[in-house]
Design a protein around this motif. Structure first.
Motif, PDB file in Angstrom:
ATOM      1  N   UNK A 125     -11.313  54.052  53.477  1.00 45.25           N
ATOM      2  CA  UNK A 125     -12.390  53.432  52.708  1.00 45.25           C
ATOM      3  C   UNK A 125     -11.901  53.281  51.267  1.00 45.25           C
ATOM      4  N   UNK A 126     -11.767  52.023  50.805  1.00 41.34           N
ATOM      5  CA  UNK A 126     -11.300  51.751  49.443  1.00 41.34           C
ATOM      6  C   UNK A 126     -12.492  51.625  48.499  1.00 41.34           C
ATOM      7  N   UNK A 127     -12.478  52.423  47.435  1.00 40.00           N
ATOM      8  CA  UNK A 127     -13.533  52.406  46.427  1.00 40.00           C
ATOM      9  C   UNK A 127     -13.101  51.546  45.244  1.00 40.00           C
ATOM     10  N   UNK A 128     -14.058  50.885  44.592  1.00 39.81           N
ATOM     11  CA  UNK A 128     -13.733  50.060  43.431  1.00 39.81           C
ATOM     12  C   UNK A 128     -14.717  50.320  42.298  1.00 39.81           C
ATOM     13  N   UNK A 129     -14.316  49.904  41.116  1.00 43.27           N
ATOM     14  CA  UNK A 129     -15.192  49.846  39.949  1.00 43.27           C
ATOM     15  C   UNK A 129     -15.028  48.460  39.342  1.00 43.27           C
ATOM     16  N   UNK A 130     -16.057  47.988  38.663  1.00 44.16           N
ATOM     17  CA  UNK A 130     -15.944  46.709  37.967  1.00 44.16           C
ATOM     18  C   UNK A 130     -15.197  46.910  36.660  1.00 44.16           C
ATOM     19  N   UNK A 131     -14.256  46.018  36.382  1.00 44.29           N
ATOM     20  CA  UNK A 131     -13.458  46.093  35.164  1.00 44.29           C
ATOM     21  C   UNK A 131     -14.325  45.789  33.949  1.00 44.29           C
ATOM     22  N   UNK A 132     -14.199  46.574  32.889  1.00 40.21           N
ATOM     23  CA  UNK A 132     -14.951  46.279  31.671  1.00 40.21           C
ATOM     24  C   UNK A 132     -14.334  45.132  30.865  1.00 40.21           C
ATOM     25  N   UNK A 133     -13.079  44.757  31.196  1.00 39.41           N
ATOM     26  CA  UNK A 133     -12.397  43.733  30.402  1.00 39.41           C
ATOM     27  C   UNK A 133     -11.950  42.511  31.198  1.00 39.41           C
ATOM     28  N   UNK A 134     -11.601  42.677  32.475  1.00 35.52           N
ATOM     29  CA  UNK A 134     -11.088  41.563  33.279  1.00 35.52           C
ATOM     30  C   UNK A 134     -12.227  40.803  33.943  1.00 35.52           C
ATOM     31  N   UNK A 135     -12.111  39.463  33.952  1.00 42.78           N
ATOM     32  CA  UNK A 135     -13.131  38.592  34.548  1.00 42.78           C
ATOM     33  C   UNK A 135     -12.487  37.668  35.567  1.00 42.78           C
ATOM     34  N   UNK A 136     -13.278  37.250  36.581  1.00 45.49           N
ATOM     35  CA  UNK A 136     -12.784  36.297  37.562  1.00 45.49           C
ATOM     36  C   UNK A 136     -13.106  34.879  37.115  1.00 45.49           C
ATOM     37  N   UNK A 137     -12.875  33.900  37.970  1.00 49.43           N
ATOM     38  CA  UNK A 137     -13.093  32.496  37.626  1.00 49.43           C
ATOM     39  C   UNK A 137     -14.556  32.192  37.325  1.00 49.43           C
ATOM     40  N   UNK A 138     -15.478  32.981  37.868  1.00 52.24           N
ATOM     41  CA  UNK A 138     -16.914  32.785  37.616  1.00 52.24           C
ATOM     42  C   UNK A 138     -17.413  33.633  36.460  1.00 52.24           C
ATOM     43  N   UNK A 139     -16.500  34.236  35.708  1.00 51.52           N
ATOM     44  CA  UNK A 139     -16.795  35.097  34.560  1.00 51.52           C
ATOM     45  C   UNK A 139     -17.518  36.390  34.955  1.00 51.52           C
ATOM     46  N   UNK A 140     -17.397  36.786  36.215  1.00 51.99           N
ATOM     47  CA  UNK A 140     -17.954  38.059  36.681  1.00 51.99           C
ATOM     48  C   UNK A 140     -16.864  39.126  36.549  1.00 51.99           C
ATOM     49  N   UNK A 141     -17.256  40.369  36.311  1.00 52.23           N
ATOM     50  CA  UNK A 141     -16.231  41.428  36.223  1.00 52.23           C
ATOM     51  C   UNK A 141     -15.428  41.528  37.514  1.00 52.23           C
ATOM     52  N   UNK A 142     -14.110  41.704  37.382  1.00 53.51           N
ATOM     53  CA  UNK A 142     -13.239  41.849  38.547  1.00 53.51           C
ATOM     54  C   UNK A 142     -13.371  43.250  39.132  1.00 53.51           C
ATOM     55  N   UNK A 143     -13.229  43.318  40.472  1.00 46.95           N
ATOM     56  CA  UNK A 143     -13.193  44.604  41.138  1.00 46.95           C
ATOM     57  C   UNK A 143     -11.809  45.217  40.937  1.00 46.95           C
ATOM     58  N   UNK A 144     -11.764  46.510  40.600  1.00 43.50           N
ATOM     59  CA  UNK A 144     -10.511  47.220  40.397  1.00 43.50           C
ATOM     60  C   UNK A 144     -10.475  48.403  41.359  1.00 43.50           C
ATOM     61  N   UNK A 145      -9.425  48.478  42.190  1.00 40.51           N
ATOM     62  CA  UNK A 145      -9.261  49.596  43.114  1.00 40.51           C
ATOM     63  C   UNK A 145      -9.230  50.898  42.336  1.00 40.51           C
ATOM     64  N   UNK A 146      -9.964  51.919  42.827  1.00 40.25           N
ATOM     65  CA  UNK A 146      -9.998  53.213  42.145  1.00 40.25           C
ATOM     66  C   UNK A 146      -9.459  54.358  42.983  1.00 40.25           C
ATOM     67  N   UNK A 147      -9.866  54.404  44.259  1.00 43.21           N
ATOM     68  CA  UNK A 147      -9.507  55.551  45.085  1.00 43.21           C
ATOM     69  C   UNK A 147      -9.650  55.158  46.546  1.00 43.21           C
ATOM     70  N   UNK A 148      -8.947  55.861  47.409  1.00 42.95           N
ATOM     71  CA  UNK A 148      -9.079  55.638  48.851  1.00 42.95           C
ATOM     72  C   UNK A 148      -9.499  56.949  49.506  1.00 42.95           C
ATOM     73  N   UNK A 149     -10.536  56.861  50.345  1.00 39.78           N
ATOM     74  CA  UNK A 149     -10.959  57.988  51.162  1.00 39.78           C
ATOM     75  C   UNK A 149     -10.388  57.771  52.556  1.00 39.78           C
ATOM     76  N   UNK A 150      -9.829  58.818  53.155  1.00 39.82           N
ATOM     77  CA  UNK A 150      -9.249  58.707  54.485  1.00 39.82           C
ATOM     78  C   UNK A 150      -9.948  59.728  55.377  1.00 39.82           C
ATOM     79  N   UNK A 151     -10.538  59.220  56.472  1.00 34.54           N
ATOM     80  CA  UNK A 151     -11.319  60.036  57.392  1.00 34.54           C
ATOM     81  C   UNK A 151     -10.735  59.946  58.797  1.00 34.54           C
ATOM     82  N   UNK A 152     -10.983  60.978  59.612  1.00 36.28           N
ATOM     83  CA  UNK A 152     -10.831  60.812  61.049  1.00 36.28           C
ATOM     84  C   UNK A 152     -12.053  59.997  61.479  1.00 36.28           C
ATOM     85  N   UNK A 153     -11.991  59.367  62.641  1.00 38.32           N
ATOM     86  CA  UNK A 153     -13.133  58.579  63.113  1.00 38.32           C
ATOM     87  C   UNK A 153     -14.376  59.449  63.220  1.00 38.32           C
ATOM     88  N   UNK A 154     -14.229  60.662  63.704  1.00 41.93           N
ATOM     89  CA  UNK A 154     -15.376  61.564  63.855  1.00 41.93           C
ATOM     90  C   UNK A 154     -15.969  61.955  62.507  1.00 41.93           C
TER      91      UNK A 154
END
Length: 111
Positions: free
Chosen positions: A22-51
């Motif tokens: 499971x990849x977690x993200x935060x919105x960038x306070x400085x980077x914007x996409x083509x629609x001027x929305x904050x870009x998603x920035x990868x922060x951390x990955x959670x790794x689980x067994x299926x159970x």
């Protein structure tokens, strides 16, 4: 002291065999996409067994119901069949699971 991580959400869930990532993200306070929305920035990955992932989802559903009951969040109507899911889901070497029956939950603070 335990490290704490803030996240704006889940960007992608990858299933490979009996492992769920499971990849977690935060919105960038400085980077914007083509629609001027904050870009998603990868922060951390959670790794689980299926159970353990299934158990975690159950715990989160219970917490969500508590938030709904308290009026903190409101459930939206289910999406139309064929609508794109909110987060990307990639399945590797495992059967595909339909996401069309889930509803999207959105806080009234962000409308």
């Amino acid at each position: 002291m335990h490290a704490e991580i803030y996240t704006d959400g889940i960007d992608e869930v990858t299933i490979g065999g009996s492992i769920v990532r499971v990849d977690l993200f935060s919105f960038s306070p400085t980077e914007r996409d083509a629609n001027n929305a904050p870009k998603k920035v990868f922060r951390q990955r959670l790794i689980f067994s299926a159970e353990s992932f299934a158990n975690s989802v159950e715990v989160m559903q219970t917490a969500l119901q508590g938030l709904v009951d308290a009026g903190v969040v409101q459930r939206n109507q289910p999406r139309a069949p064929g609508a794109a899911p909110q987060a990307a889901v990639r399945v590797e070497r495992a059967p595909s699971v339909s996401d069309s029956s889930r509803s999207q939950n959105v806080s009234t603070n962000f409308r």
